[in-house]
Write a protein that holds these residues in place. Sequence first.
Motif, PDB file in Angstrom:
ATOM      1  N   SER A  86       2.015 -36.784  54.851  1.00 33.29           N
ATOM      2  CA  SER A  86       0.711 -37.384  54.565  1.00 33.29           C
ATOM      3  C   SER A  86       0.366 -38.511  55.540  1.00 33.29           C
ATOM      4  O   SER A  86      -0.805 -38.792  55.764  1.00 33.29           O
ATOM      5  CB  SER A  86       0.662 -37.888  53.128  1.00 33.29           C
ATOM      6  OG  SER A  86       1.682 -38.823  52.901  1.00 33.29           O
ATOM      7  N   LEU A  87       1.384 -39.144  56.139  1.00 32.21           N
ATOM      8  CA  LEU A  87       1.108 -40.219  57.112  1.00 32.21           C
ATOM      9  C   LEU A  87       0.441 -39.677  58.371  1.00 32.21           C
ATOM     10  O   LEU A  87      -0.526 -40.244  58.871  1.00 32.21           O
ATOM     11  CB  LEU A  87       2.395 -40.962  57.478  1.00 32.21           C
ATOM     12  CG  LEU A  87       3.049 -41.762  56.346  1.00 32.21           C
ATOM     13  CD1 LEU A  87       4.369 -42.346  56.815  1.00 32.21           C
ATOM     14  CD2 LEU A  87       2.108 -42.855  55.860  1.00 32.21           C
ATOM     15  N   LYS A  92       5.325 -30.392  58.699  1.00 28.83           N
ATOM     16  CA  LYS A  92       6.584 -30.625  59.411  1.00 28.83           C
ATOM     17  C   LYS A  92       7.607 -29.569  59.002  1.00 28.83           C
ATOM     18  O   LYS A  92       7.732 -29.228  57.824  1.00 28.83           O
ATOM     19  CB  LYS A  92       7.161 -32.010  59.088  1.00 28.83           C
ATOM     20  CG  LYS A  92       6.290 -33.156  59.519  1.00 28.83           C
ATOM     21  CD  LYS A  92       6.328 -33.321  61.010  1.00 28.83           C
ATOM     22  CE  LYS A  92       5.564 -34.559  61.433  1.00 28.83           C
ATOM     23  NZ  LYS A  92       5.564 -34.757  62.842  1.00 28.83           N
ATOM     24  N   CYS A  93       8.354 -29.091  59.983  1.00 23.13           N
ATOM     25  CA  CYS A  93       9.411 -28.127  59.731  1.00 23.13           C
ATOM     26  C   CYS A  93      10.688 -28.872  59.334  1.00 23.13           C
ATOM     27  O   CYS A  93      11.028 -29.895  59.933  1.00 23.13           O
ATOM     28  CB  CYS A  93       9.673 -27.300  60.986  1.00 23.13           C
ATOM     29  SG  CYS A  93      10.904 -26.016  60.761  1.00 23.13           S
TER      30      CYS A  93
END
Length: 139
Positions: A86-87, A92-93
Motif C-alpha cells: 500500500s505504500l 510485490k512478489c
Amino acid sequence: MKKYNNSTLDEWKLPHPVYNFEVADADNDGQEDIWVGVIKTTRFDTTMRKRLFLFKIIEGKIRPLWLGSRMSKPLVDFSPAYTFDSLSNTKKCIIRTIEREESGNFLVGNYKWKKFGVEFIKYEIRETDSISAYKLLEK
C-alpha cells in the motif's frame, strides 16, 4: 551458449535433480527471474535436501541470484505469491514455501528478497496437513 533462430540462448547446466521450476520477479526489479528447485547437499549440510535456486537473466546470460542452502525448516515446495504494497501502491512478489515441521506436519512460510538473499516475513500457517499447505501455496 547455443544459437537458436539467429539469437543467442544461454544455458546453465544443473547436475542435480529438479523438482520444481517457476518464472517470477523474485527481487521485484521488474524483470522475471528463474526459480529452480533442486535436490542436493551443500558444504554445510551433507544431507540430500530440496533447495531453492534463483537466477537472473542479465544481458541475455543466466547468472545466479541466490543459491539457497536452506529455509527456516526443511523445504518441501515453493511458489511465487503476490502481496499488495500500500505504500508504493504496487504488487510485490514473495516466495511462498511449504516446509516440514519437526513434528512431521507442514507449515507455509512467506519470504521476500533482501539485497543478497531471502528474508523471512511470516508463517501463513503452522502444524497443518499437506493438503491444506498446498491449497495455500497455490493461492
